[in-house]
Design an enzyme around this catalytic site. Sequence first.
Site, PDB file in Angstrom:
ATOM      1  N   SER A 141       0.826  -1.192   0.000  1.00  0.00           N
ATOM      2  CA  SER A 141       0.000   0.000   0.000  1.00  0.00           C
ATOM      3  C   SER A 141       0.872   1.258   0.000  1.00  0.00           C
ATOM      4  O   SER A 141       1.683   1.449  -0.896  1.00  0.00           O
ATOM      5  CB  SER A 141      -0.953  -0.047   1.202  1.00  0.00           C
ATOM      6  OG  SER A 141      -1.971   0.909   1.077  1.00  0.00           O
ATOM      7  N   ASP A 183      -9.108  -4.930  -5.821  1.00  0.00           N
ATOM      8  CA  ASP A 183      -8.675  -3.936  -4.833  1.00  0.00           C
ATOM      9  C   ASP A 183      -8.747  -2.544  -5.455  1.00  0.00           C
ATOM     10  O   ASP A 183      -8.268  -2.325  -6.572  1.00  0.00           O
ATOM     11  CB  ASP A 183      -7.249  -4.275  -4.397  1.00  0.00           C
ATOM     12  CG  ASP A 183      -6.712  -3.349  -3.330  1.00  0.00           C
ATOM     13  OD1 ASP A 183      -7.482  -2.513  -2.813  1.00  0.00           O
ATOM     14  OD2 ASP A 183      -5.506  -3.463  -3.009  1.00  0.00           O
ATOM     15  N   HIS A 225      -7.892  -5.641   0.044  1.00  0.00           N
ATOM     16  CA  HIS A 225      -6.581  -4.990   0.117  1.00  0.00           C
ATOM     17  C   HIS A 225      -5.647  -5.696   1.094  1.00  0.00           C
ATOM     18  O   HIS A 225      -4.507  -5.292   1.265  1.00  0.00           O
ATOM     19  CB  HIS A 225      -6.783  -3.533   0.540  1.00  0.00           C
ATOM     20  CG  HIS A 225      -5.568  -2.678   0.438  1.00  0.00           C
ATOM     21  ND1 HIS A 225      -4.879  -2.465  -0.744  1.00  0.00           N
ATOM     22  CD2 HIS A 225      -4.887  -1.969   1.378  1.00  0.00           C
ATOM     23  CE1 HIS A 225      -3.857  -1.665  -0.524  1.00  0.00           C
ATOM     24  NE2 HIS A 225      -3.827  -1.357   0.750  1.00  0.00           N
TER      25      HIS A 225
END
Length: 485
Positions: A279, A342, A398
């Site tokens: 991320s 995602d 995610h």
Amino acid sequence: MATINLTVPFTAQLHTQPFTGPSIPNNPISSRFRKPARSLKLKCMATSITSKPIAEPTTSPICDRWRKIHGEDNWAGMIDPMDPLLRTEVIRYAEFSQACYDGFDNDPFSKFCGSCKYPPKSFFHDLGLDNWGYEITSYIYSSNTSELIPKVFTKAIRSDGPWNPKVNWMGYVAVSKDERAAKLGRRDIVVAWRGTVTKLEWVSDLISFLKPVTAENLSSPDPAIKVMAGFLHIYTDKDQKCQFSQFSAREQVLGELKRLIKVYKEKGEEISITLTGHSLGSAVATLCAYDIAESNLDKLDNNRKIHVSVFSFSGPRLGNTKFKKRLEALGVKVLRTFNVNDKVPTVPGILFNEQILTWIQPIVDFIIGLYTHVGVTFSLDNKSSPFVKDNISLASMHNLQLLMHLVDGYQSTGARFSPAVGRDKALLNRDDDILEDKYLIPPNWGQIENKGLLKNENGEWELPEQEDRFTPEGIERHLEKLSLD
């Protein structure tokens, strides 16, 4: 009642990055919660549920193929079908990223909230990862002091306790030990970054305009090379009032790499620099890789170069097209692994990105800036796994544990999902609710015994003090050699 030794390899996602609120970390008890010279065991009402150590293929050892595994040929012919050795390496570096979440203290009841739970020397041991064969040489701390962050947010965060709420532990620099280095065929230096967890990091994620890297004194031959401002400031901000943030995350990493390269260069060893992150951590890892190459830190004598690669997981877009082209020209290799469902990899630049018509891209890039992904794409689909629920949340899509599960089972395009490495499917539910109910694994099953509290001499329950953490030392002389002091 079963007894679980603390040396089992607990590896799971503590916090699902975007789309979720704060949660209490779920980690095994660290060494700071142990009494000296005593063997502490964790008792619970269930048997041990852990992942198996990653087994490297016995044929074609990595020492003979590590450059290809790390993208020398841009992973040509290695993803479809999936190369078994590449699979183990992708999961291995994802575990390095996962450890950043597992080690982070985000408990609002902890006076050390924002730091790392574990001392550097025992970090991997406390997470049950002794078999990795790496040792941490430095921690990375990031400061959120940018004037771009509205003061209303900085005033709202908690300020009591000894830990500076504007400074947070972001990851670490680790190096392979002698035995592991011999198997890998080189001395591998890993730089691992954590994803979004704190409130200020959430705010930084929303500062999505493009900013020239030269504005924050990064080396660049072209002032038109731009990256997202929020990520850039997480990488370059510092707080001189805090001992852990007297140097920016950038300076901490580059100074430590300069030191390590000098050590192993003098020994005549082959060196690789591998960056990894999930991320937000993916974006910062890629920016750091660019900085390493642009600062010539990867240059050795006799025109030799250190191989620099990035194993990126579920990362957002980072910069514009000129950043992408420059990163490729510098020879930095990026493998971008993500779940197609995602939403995080679709931002920033939802409307204007690399997918618009080619002839329009230069115009859009000149007028408003065009975000584009970098690297080789390795896309996966959570719907391909028979172990995953049909309707999981956006946050779960995610999840890094889910992504490692998908890498484990992926064989080739259109092929049946078939786990190859042997990751325990129960890890999908350690800090989430992803696994099919029929397997009878409760969601969010990972927990710390007694929330980490221990009885003191008076029989009162209290949170023990932390052991000392690394304070960056000797960085100045290394930064001076890089002309970054």
